[in-house]
Scaffold this motif. Structure first.
Motif, PDB file in Angstrom:
ATOM      1  N   ALA A  45       0.800  -1.221   0.000  1.00  0.00           N
ATOM      2  CA  ALA A  45       0.000   0.000   0.000  1.00  0.00           C
ATOM      3  C   ALA A  45       0.837   1.278   0.000  1.00  0.00           C
ATOM      4  CB  ALA A  45      -0.945   0.005   1.198  1.00  0.00           C
ATOM      5  N   ASP A  46       2.156   1.164   0.150  1.00  0.00           N
ATOM      6  CA  ASP A  46       3.029   2.330   0.077  1.00  0.00           C
ATOM      7  C   ASP A  46       4.445   1.864  -0.239  1.00  0.00           C
ATOM      8  OD1 ASP A  46       4.576   1.864   2.614  1.00  0.00           O
ATOM      9  OD2 ASP A  46       2.601   2.182   3.517  1.00  0.00           O
ATOM     10  N   GLY A  47       5.355   2.819  -0.423  1.00  0.00           N
ATOM     11  CA  GLY A  47       6.704   2.478  -0.833  1.00  0.00           C
ATOM     12  C   GLY A  47       7.454   1.643   0.183  1.00  0.00           C
ATOM     13  N   ALA A  48       7.271   1.945   1.459  1.00  0.00           N
ATOM     14  CA  ALA A  48       7.967   1.187   2.501  1.00  0.00           C
ATOM     15  C   ALA A  48       7.524  -0.271   2.496  1.00  0.00           C
ATOM     16  CB  ALA A  48       7.708   1.818   3.869  1.00  0.00           C
ATOM     17  N   GLU A  49       6.213  -0.478   2.369  1.00  0.00           N
ATOM     18  CA  GLU A  49       5.708  -1.842   2.284  1.00  0.00           C
ATOM     19  C   GLU A  49       6.249  -2.548   1.041  1.00  0.00           C
ATOM     20  OE1 GLU A  49       1.527  -2.437   2.529  1.00  0.00           O
ATOM     21  OE2 GLU A  49       1.297  -1.340   4.410  1.00  0.00           O
ATOM     22  N   ALA A  50       6.377  -1.814  -0.048  1.00  0.00           N
ATOM     23  CA  ALA A  50       6.882  -2.398  -1.287  1.00  0.00           C
ATOM     24  C   ALA A  50       8.318  -2.878  -1.122  1.00  0.00           C
ATOM     25  CB  ALA A  50       6.794  -1.383  -2.422  1.00  0.00           C
ATOM     26  N   VAL A  51       9.150  -2.066  -0.475  1.00  0.00           N
ATOM     27  CA  VAL A  51      10.549  -2.451  -0.259  1.00  0.00           C
ATOM     28  C   VAL A  51      10.633  -3.698   0.617  1.00  0.00           C
ATOM     29  CG1 VAL A  51      12.737  -1.736   0.763  1.00  0.00           C
ATOM     30  CG2 VAL A  51      11.412  -0.105  -0.593  1.00  0.00           C
TER      31      VAL A  51
END
Length: 233
Positions: A45-51
């Motif tokens: 749901a956001d960039g941190a979760e994606a990483v």
């Protein structure tokens, strides 16, 4: 594993979808799951979760929304490129002309697509990116950079010495790439074979530490080799 099974595995693309809108994630997932050669391994749901998810799931491609809260797609792309360079990022943008797209390409994205892209083009782009190629049309990328290279947030040009790593022929090839020329057009302009152009391109990528033509265009502008046309915003 049989040869046929190995070939099917090589053709399959594993994908992580990163977008802050649940409806968009669901829609993209439905599109991708319709193709048996694509496997959606997770969502973020956001960039941190994606990483974090990419580190755990090791997808071939992260389909990355550019504008997200907490950590946007540009910063997430930079972190992925540094920590997991084998994981390709395909950026998504609501608008064709978006300064964040250029920032994502600088950060290491292998290409970008508008969010209204057709399902067929999206699926084809995933396979292209997995193969190590970029999916942004060079001429469109050139327009993007010419539009946004002068924005206040644009980074300073690379040290002038960066081009000293290249031979004169390679510098000319890089300049032509930055104008949007394809290999056949470069070969005709320089009166050399297409295979020689390909060798030059491979050498340029290795010397400059870049992965594809999209980053080559960015490097050409940031090094000062090519400049925006007069009158460009």
């Amino acid at each position: 594993m049989t040869a046929a099974a190995s070939e099917r595995a090589d053709a399959r693309v594993t994908v992580l979808i990163a977008d802050d809108q649940p409806l968009v994630r669901t829609g993209l997932s439905l599109i991708l799951r319709s193709d048996p050669s694509v496997e959606v391994v997770g969502e973020a749901a956001d960039g941190a979760e994606a990483v974090d998810a990419a580190a755990r799931l090791r997808p071939d491609v992260v389909l990355m929304d550019i504008r997200m809260p907490l950590m946007d797609g540009v910063r997430a792309t930079a972190e992925l490129a540094a920590a997991h360079p084998e994981c390709r990022v395909l950026a998504l943008s609501t608008f064709d002309m978006d300064e964040y797209v250029v920032a994502a390409l600088r950060a290491g994205a292998s290409g970008f697509l508008p969010k209204d892209v057709s399902p067929e083009d999206l699926l084809a782009a995933l396979h292209t990116v997995k193969a190590g190629e970029s999916v942004v049309a060079p001429r469109l990328l050139t327009r993007l950079i010419e539009t946004y290279v002068r924005t206040p947030d644009a980074p300073q040009p690379l040290a002038s010495g960066v081009l000293s790593r290249l031979t004169p022929r390679e510098v000319e090839v890089l300049r032509l790439i930055a104008t949007g020329a394809e290999n056949t057009e470069i070969a005709a302009a320089m009166r050399i074979s297409v295979s020689t152009v390909k060798n030059h391109v491979t050498s340029i990528f290795a010397k400059l530490g870049i992965r594809d033509r999209a980053q080559a265009v960015v490097a050409a502008y940031e090094s000062g080799l090519v400049r925006p046309r007069p009158g460009t915003p």
